[in-house]
Design an enzyme around this catalytic site. Structure first.
Site, PDB file in Angstrom:
ATOM      1  N   SER A  10       1.053  -1.219   0.169  1.00 51.52           N
ATOM      2  CA  SER A  10      -0.053  -0.360  -0.124  1.00 51.52           C
ATOM      3  C   SER A  10       1.221   1.507  -0.166  1.00 51.52           C
ATOM      4  O   SER A  10       2.469   1.330   0.342  1.00 51.52           O
ATOM      5  CB  SER A  10      -1.203   0.236   1.583  1.00 51.52           C
ATOM      6  OG  SER A  10       0.010   0.511   2.679  1.00 51.52           O
ATOM      7  N   HIS A  11       0.029   2.413  -0.480  1.00 46.08           N
ATOM      8  CA  HIS A  11       1.107   3.851  -0.543  1.00 46.08           C
ATOM      9  C   HIS A  11       1.639   4.202   0.722  1.00 46.08           C
ATOM     10  O   HIS A  11       3.114   4.647   0.914  1.00 46.08           O
ATOM     11  CB  HIS A  11       0.454   4.436  -0.783  1.00 46.08           C
ATOM     12  CG  HIS A  11       0.797   5.636  -0.275  1.00 46.08           C
ATOM     13  ND1 HIS A  11       1.648   6.419  -1.882  1.00 46.08           N
ATOM     14  CD2 HIS A  11       0.752   7.120   0.343  1.00 46.08           C
ATOM     15  CE1 HIS A  11       1.611   7.960  -1.044  1.00 46.08           C
ATOM     16  NE2 HIS A  11       1.112   7.875   0.137  1.00 46.08           N
ATOM     17  N   VAL A  12       0.986   3.887   2.016  1.00 48.57           N
ATOM     18  CA  VAL A  12       1.764   3.738   3.148  1.00 48.57           C
ATOM     19  C   VAL A  12       3.001   3.276   3.562  1.00 48.57           C
ATOM     20  O   VAL A  12       3.884   3.633   4.394  1.00 48.57           O
ATOM     21  CB  VAL A  12       0.809   4.308   4.646  1.00 48.57           C
ATOM     22  CG1 VAL A  12       0.385   2.314   5.014  1.00 48.57           C
ATOM     23  CG2 VAL A  12       1.234   4.051   6.190  1.00 48.57           C
ATOM     24  N   ARG A  15       5.809   4.240   1.588  1.00 50.42           N
ATOM     25  CA  ARG A  15       6.273   5.575   2.132  1.00 50.42           C
ATOM     26  C   ARG A  15       7.132   5.399   3.351  1.00 50.42           C
ATOM     27  O   ARG A  15       7.988   6.386   3.406  1.00 50.42           O
ATOM     28  CB  ARG A  15       4.876   6.394   2.216  1.00 50.42           C
ATOM     29  CG  ARG A  15       5.734   7.756   2.902  1.00 50.42           C
ATOM     30  CD  ARG A  15       6.201   8.906   1.652  1.00 50.42           C
ATOM     31  NE  ARG A  15       5.175   8.640   1.122  1.00 50.42           N
ATOM     32  CZ  ARG A  15       5.041   9.512  -0.501  1.00 50.42           C
ATOM     33  NH1 ARG A  15       6.723  10.409  -0.833  1.00 50.42           N
ATOM     34  NH2 ARG A  15       4.283   9.917  -1.592  1.00 50.42           N
TER      35      ARG A  15
END
Length: 1469
Positions: A1072-1074, A1077
């Protein structure tokens, strides 16, 4: 012997599962006091037939005429004083009043005489009556009538009684031979009091004439009864109606005999046989061994009597249908053996009535209550109980429409004018609805003197019949003469005053009464018009003179998220509702239509109010005396309305069930009145008339409440404990009743119980029976009373007591009475598994009936609610049983509780698929599949998500209403704050959550999952900060290194500045994006599965911790402040200059380009990479055709003259945004959507798309192009998404330099979507591919969709051996038809060290369809070969693309019909 014979014998036995008047199970067939009474029972033959559903089970014996003894019959009423001359009946009218009716048995040609005598004395007592002719239901009016008789609306006659002392008498004479019975009611006209026969007409059959010596064989009576039943449409009869029908059939045959027909002729007609009497009765000497033919020699009436004797000797057990047939045959064998001994039939008949026939009865029938210790559950298809009804909350517009004030009625106009004219303080103002009319009662106190104004819009003359309450609300005391308005007439303790017409402009009648300065409680009254009494829903009207206290309100807020208008109305009515339960339930019934019209939030308002009442947060009774039957009548009215809504509005059924469980069932057949009656019987029979029992008696007479159920149970426990007073108080206190509460009743209970030991047995018996009556009124979820209410029961009146008869509900599933009997026998078992199976089987059987219209639907609902509640209590009792249980048993319990929750939920699709998942997990475990624990863990995670969503829905719908109404009514704050939590805890969801917590560590240990999943393995030192949501703090900057412990992480959030670690119990995807990141920012990120570890971390809030993650664990420890400096190199200094920069891109002169024209000057890496793959990857990897709107097109369109005004507005908003007012981001996005498309852009894009073989949206119509243009603008507008904007600010990128190209691709309607990282991101192992797969489109994987994807790893040296790490728990899949998608492709996604991918939106023309996923039938889950093939192809595609680029890749793709497509690739961050 045919099976019908056995059914006839055991009519109304176990199959009906009835309860007798003592509340115990009984076979209603065998209720004779002794064997000598059996012959009389058989003669009347109520046991020889049974009306049931669409079939009448009937016995047609093929016997010689001489084999049955005919009995001379004279039809008569039930109680006979002289069988040859007179028929007498006694009726109990209640309150100690009795009625006796004597009917003469006439000689030929004489007149039938009927004498009435009653112990009730009144000058205005009338007999309201009519005659009944054969085959007709409508009353006929006999020509011969006593003096004083008047016709009433040509439908009935009214004849006055003659008064004599304390009794009343009346004589009727009937000369019309066609009249077979009379029906009647008794009416006390002056007191408007009707006497009925348990709510029905009284009926007295007239004696038959001229056929007293005739006889009819019973088998012919049965056939005639069947024919009558067929003629009447095969309707369902009550037991009493069955008896009446049977006797009516006999009467018809006797009349035919009286007209000259022979029995043989009747038999020929009825059985269609010319001669039924040829067979002679064989001698008992003919044979020694009985043959099948021989068994016919025993008359069946004798077999029935012998069967009764066997049943009695066996202890009167409840037999199954098979056992009933066996017993009937055994009885026949008993008699056959007697016949073989040489006993004649006449001698057998004599011996059997004396009980002298030998019978061997199996002992197990005496000891075993039920035929099995475990039911065999049917293999229900769980999809049959699927509900997709989703309630939609009413929006603000609808609420405003609902609350728009209607035009004032004439009564309201009149009242307003009076208020303005008078100007005095208003003590009370009530408007009563009288069908389509209104009655206003207005109490003021001008100059300290109470004045009552009444007004109504009745057009007919109307009279007020009224009194004054001096000491207690509701009592009738005659007013003083100074109060009486002109023209009033005093009448037996009351006053009658005529209304007069008011000013013609108002069209109302009114009257005023000046009460004066005396301190009276209030005024009871009724109305009379056109000879009819008008009451308030069956009770007296009452108006209170006391000024309503102004409630001290907390800050009620604005009522947002509620049906505010309805809650305000409820708060306004609460003062009236506090008088009694009758008032509260009637007010609730008055408000139900408004609640229904307000939708989900309206019914939530009613639920909150009723729940506050049920939990004793509101006053139950306030100085008002109300009869129990009035409470039960009000309950009936309210629950009838709830039943109606339940039928018509399936989306609200869950809320309606919750409301009904707080209200209670109410009473049919005057059950409510029995509360008053039976306490007197208990006191009298057990000699306990004083002390606590008398105080309780007074309380019950004044106002019964649900507290009485607890008090009764406390008394039972006290007696059972051998009179231990501590047990009495323990039961009371455990259920919320303290000494102070007992003293707070209007009729306080001061004393403790004090009984003698010799009273023990009688008290336990009578209090146990009384508990059923109390629960029948007050308990909506009491299992035993709910079952008896559906199965039917009868309680006879005793002395002054009223009788109660509840008929069984028709149409119940076959075997259902057996099933509920099984439940009752196991309801207290310590081993609850068997009970749970029975409860769920019963609910599954009931489920189809709950969606059909039925006048007894609410009784079925209360039974289902009771079964649901019993599941919860059984589970809680069974926790101990699970302490040492293995995973299979815990999983089985989880599946049962989940099934129960699905049966109670309106929108249960997610629960259904979770249940299917658990069933599949159990099958994997039983088949010893190595993946069972891993798969079960994914189902457990999904079930937890479903429960969380359920709790959030309840919180959204109920809590705002609880807070708003609670503040208006002054409810304790603690009760308001936990309102929704307690609703959830009262259901199956809390039990299910507890079971999941038990199983979770077992699954993690079995699947070697450990307590952590480490997503970004970075060592960190920081201070612990606990937050609810990462989303809420994503824009925050922490000044010191911070370890965030966040309860919720969705997957799309940014990680706040200053954060060195994020620890969560939530489960974002590793890709996922998080997650990306966190790895890119070198932030430790991990999911904690162990609630104990998580609690320990939360408890360390504010402390400095060191985290040392491995690939599957996180070790943490406290450190000193001076150790922080050693770790400071990992802490990002916000003030450090950024090494990242963007280069502004210019418009290349073309609005659209093909993939062959993609360069780094015109498109981003996303477009270039997909173009690069074409022709270079293996042919089995599909690459979608693409075109693009290059960099600079957005700016060019904005500068076009068409969009001059949009550009101006956008510039103003961007200036305001630079002043750090971030609320303008949304306005900027909305402004971008107003852009118009230049004609050249449309032409160029069309040319490029068609030239590349892509469909042009405009070919499907102008509207289709508008949809495409809107999607393009949404991609451009996503440059100003909050997440993207703050992300560029964080790394100090110039947001104005960020340019957005748009990649245009045809959407592949995917079966599965995947994301590959060709280097394992969790371990950093470059020899290992890591990938995640979801069902449907990939947006659920990269977007903020809860749950986990299927995850696997694969060694690059063995691409055909993928290893599954976790199965999917995502509940939602996205699917779309063939369409076009416009993907964001910014220059910010090319920057090394900045994870810009996923920040901006990709928008399809068409909206995706959300589908709730069923993994239990998905081949990726259930087919190992298919799974291995798909996962291997994904791994091979990732390896091939990595080899092509020569560096680790982040790849997105889909699977459609087994073929793999790659839609984009980028360097792995």
């Amino acid at each position: 012997m045919s099976s019908s014979v056995g059914h006839n014998l055991f009519n109304q036995s176990l199959l009906q599962g009835k309860l007798n008047s003592s509340g115990t199970s009984a076979n209603t067939l065998f209720q004779a006091a002794c064997v000598n009474q059996v012959a009389a029972k058989i003669r009347k033959s109520p046991a020889l037939k049974k009306f049931s559903g669409n079939n009448l089970i009937i016995w047609k014996p093929k016997l010689a005429m001489g084999s049955r003894r005919s009995v001379a019959i004279i039809p008569h009423a039930v109680l006979t004083t002289d069988s040859t001359t007179e028929v007498a009946r006694k009726f109990n009218l209640g309150g100690g009043i009795e009625l006796q009716v004597n009917v003469s048995a006439p000689t030929p040609g004489s007149i039938t005489q009927i004498d009435f005598q009653t112990t009730y004395s009144s000058d205005s007592l009338l007999l309201h009556w009519g005659g009944i002719q054969e085959g007709k239901e409508k009353w006929v009016l006999p020509s011969r009538q006593p003096d004083g008789t008047k016709a009433y609306k040509n439908r009935a006659l009214r004849t006055p009684f003659s008064k004599s002392g304390s009794n009343s008498f009346l004589k009727l004479e009937i000369e019309d031979p066609a009249i077979q019975a009379i029906e009647f009611l008794i009416f006390d006209e002056s007191n408007n009091r009707w006497f009925k026969n348990n709510g029905n007409n009284f009926r007295v059959n007239l004696a038959m004439k001229e056929i007293s010596n005739a006889s009819v064989p019973e088998d012919l009576v049965q056939v005639q009864a069947y024919l009558r039943w067929e003629r009447k449409g095969k309707q369902m009869y009550t037991p009493e109606q069955e008896k009446e029908e049977y006797e009516a059939a006999r009467t018809e045959l006797l009349e035919e005999i009286a007209r000259g027909a022979s029995v043989q002729e009747l038999r020929a007609r009825l059985t269609r046989k010319s001669d039924a009497g040829d067979t002679k009765e064989p001698s008992h000497h003919d044979t020694k061994e009985p043959s099948h033919h021989d068994t016919k020699r025993i008359p069946d009436d004798l077999v029935q009597i012998q069967a009764y004797i066997r049943w009695e000797k066996a202890g009167k057990p409840n037999y199954s249908p098979d056992q009933q047939l066996m017993e009937f045959e055994a009885a026949r064998e008993d008699l056959q053996m007697e016949l073989q001994k040489g006993t004649s039939l006449d001698d057998i008949r004599k011996k059997i009535t004396k009980g002298e026939i030998q019978a061997k009865v199996a002992k197990q029938l005496r000891s075993k209550k039920y035929r099995t210790e475990r039911i065999q559950r049917k293999k229900w298809d769980v999809m049959r109980i699927l509900n997709k009804y989703a309630a939609k909350p009413v929006d603000a517009v609808d609420e405003q429409h609902l609350t728009t004030r209607k035009a004032m009625t004439p009564v309201e106009v009149f009242a307003k004018a009076k208020e303005e004219q008078d100007g005095s303080p208003v003590l009370n103002r009530s408007i009563f609805k009288l069908n389509d009319k209104e009655l206003l009662v207005h109490v003021t106190k001008p100059a300290g003197k109470t004045k009552v104004l009444l007004a109504t819009d009745f057009s007919e003359p109307i009279t007020l019949h009224w009194a004054i309450s001096k000491n207690q609300a509701g009592e009738w005391s005659e007013p003083s003469s100074h109060m009486l308005p002109l023209g009033s007439v005093s009448q037996n303790g009351a006053v009658e005053t005529q209304f007069t017409s008011a000013a013609s402009t108002h069209k109302v009648q009114s009257l005023e009464i000046e009460i004066g300065e005396d301190s009276f409680k209030g005024m009871p009254f009724v109305l009379q018009s056109a000879g009819k009494w008008i009451k308030n829903k069956g009770s007296d009207f009452y108006i209170d003179f006391a000024e309503k206290p102004k409630q001290v309100q907390q800050d009620a807020g604005d009522g947002k998220g509620t049906s505010k208008a309805l809650l305000d109305k409820i708060a306004e009515k609460e003062g009236e509702a506090q008088k009694s339960f009758m008032h509260r339930f009637n007010i609730a019934a008055d408000l139900i239509d408004q609640a229904k019209d307000a939708g989900e939030l309206g019914l939530a308002a009613i639920l909150v109010w009723m729940r506050f009442m049920a939990t004793r947060q509101l006053i139950w009774n306030k100085n008002y005396n109300v009869k129990p039957r009035e409470i039960s009548r009000a309950q009936d009215r309210l629950t009838d309305m709830l039943q109606s809504i339940y039928t018509s509005y399936p989306q609200y059924r869950e809320l309606l069930r919750l409301i009904m469980s707080t209200v209670g069932r109410g009473g049919e057949g005057d059950v409510g009145q029995r509360i008053r009656d039976e306490i007197l019987v208990i006191q009298r029979k057990n000699e306990c008339k004083g002390g606590m029992m008398e105080e309780w008696h007074q309380k019950l007479h004044n106002n019964t409440s649900p507290d009485d159920v607890v008090i009764c149970q406390a008394l039972i426990d006290y007696v059972k404990s051998d009179f231990d007073i501590g047990v009495y108080w323990e039961t009371l206190n455990k259920n919320g009743i303290t000494k102070e509460r007992l003293l707070s009743y209007d009729r306080a209970i001061h004393s403790e119980p004090n009984f003698r030991r010799d009273q023990k047995d009688g008290l336990l018996r009578d209090l146990g029976n009384y508990m059923r009556t109390l629960k029948a009124v007050h308990s909506g979820a009491d299992l035993e009373s709910a079952i008896s209410n559906c199965m039917g029961y009868r309680s006879e009146g005793q002395g002054f007591m009223v009788g109660v008869q509840i008929n069984p509900i028709s149409g119940l599933p076959s075997g259902f009475p057996d099933l509920v009997q099984f439940i009752l026998e196991h309801v207290e078992d310590k081993n609850v598994e068997v009970l749970l199976e029975g409860l769920l089987e019963a609910r599954q059987e009931l489920w189809p009936l709950l969606s059909k219209s039925n006048n007894r639907l609410k009784d079925l609902l209360f039974l289902d609610i009771a079964l649901d509640s019993t599941v919860r209590t059984a589970i809680e009792r069974g926790y101990e049983e699970l302490n040492n249980a293995g995973p299979e048993k815990i999983m089985y319990f989880i599946s049962m509780v989940l099934e129960n929750l699905a049966l109670s939920s309106v929108d249960n699709e997610e629960f259904i698929y979770c249940l299917k998942g658990w069933n599949y997990a159990l099958s994997m475990l039983k088949s010893q599949n190595n993946h069972w624990a891993l798969y079960a863990k994914s189902v457990l995670d999904r079930t937890r998500l479903a429960l969380a969503n359920k709790a959030e829905a309840y919180q959204r719908v109920l809590q705002p209403s609880a807070e708003y109404l609670g503040s208006l009514l002054g409810v304790d704050q603690w009760a308001v704050s936990i309102f929704t939590e307690e609703i959830i805890r009262a259901g199956s969801a809390a039990s299910l959550s507890s079971l999941l917590n038990r199983l979770d560590p077992v699954l993690r240990k079995t699947a070697n999952l450990g307590s952590w999943q480490v997503i970004s393995p970075v060592e960190a030192v920081g201070y612990v900060v606990v937050v609810d949501e990462l989303l809420a703090v994503q824009n925050k900057s922490y000044e010191q290194p911070t370890i965030l412990v966040a309860k919720s992480v969705r997957g799309e959030e940014e990680i706040p500045d200053g954060t060195v670690a994020v620890l969560t119990p939530d489960m974002p995807d590793v890709l996922s994006h998080v997650s990306v990141r966190a790895r890119n920012s070198k932030v430790c990120f991990a999911t904690c599965f162990d609630p104990n570890i998580l609690s320990d971390l939360q408890a360390k809030k504010g402390r400095l911790l060191r985290l040392k993650p491995t690939s599957a664990d996180v070790i943490y420890s406290e450190v000193r402040e001076d150790e922080l400096a050693d770790a400071s190199s990992t802490f990002v200094n916000e003030g450090a200059p950024s090494t990242l920069s963007l280069v502004r891109k210019k418009f290349c002169g073309r609005y659209a380009i093909s993939s062959e024209e993609f360069t780094n000057e015109v498109v981003g890496a996303k477009s270039r990479n997909i173009s690069y793959l074409k022709g270079k990857v293996p042919s089995w990897i599909g690459i979608p055709t693409s075109v693009a709107l290059p960099f600079g097109v957005f700016e060019k369109v904005l500068a076009d003259e068409l969009n001059k005004e949009v550009a101006k507005n956008l510039e103003i908003l961007k200036r305001k945004l630079k002043e750090e007012d971030f609320g303008y981001l949304k306005e900027i996005r909305e402004t971008v959507l107003h852009l118009a498309a230049p004609r050249q852009l449309v032409q160029e894009l069309r040319t490029k798309m068609q030239g590349s073989g892509m469909p042009w949206p405009g070919d499907e119509g102008e509207q289709r192009w508008k949809q495409a243009w809107m999607a393009i603008k949404k991609v451009w507008a996503s440059k100003w998404n909050e997440r993207a904007y703050f992300s560029t600010r964080k790394v100090k990128l110039d947001h104005d330099f960020l340019c957005m190209a748009v990649l245009v691709q045809e959407i592949i309607n995917a079966d599965y979507a995947f994301v590959i990282h060709t280097t394992n991101p969790s371990s950093g192992d470059s020899s290992e591919i890591y990938a995640e797969v979801v069902k449907g489109l990939g947006e659920t994987l990269v977007g903020a969709y809860p749950g986990r994807a299927l995850s696997f790893i694969c060694r690059k040296t063995d691409l055909n051996s993928p290893q599954v790490l976790g199965y999917p728990s995502k509940p939602i899949g996205l699917f779309i038809k063939r369409s076009i998608i416009f993907r964001s492709d910014s220059n910010g996604e090319d920057l090394e060290g900045y994870a810009g991918a996923g920040l901006y939106d990709s928008v399809p023309i068409d909206e995706e369809e959300k589908v709730v996923l069923d993994y239990s039938t998905d081949p990726l889950i259930v087919d190992g070969n298919f799974r291995q093939s798909i996962l291997s192809s994904i791994a091979r595609a990732g390896n091939a693309i990595e080899e092509l680029y020569g560096s680790p890749q982040d790849i997105e793709g889909v699977i459609r019909d087994g073929k793999l497509y790659v839609v984009q690739t980028r360097p792995q961050m």
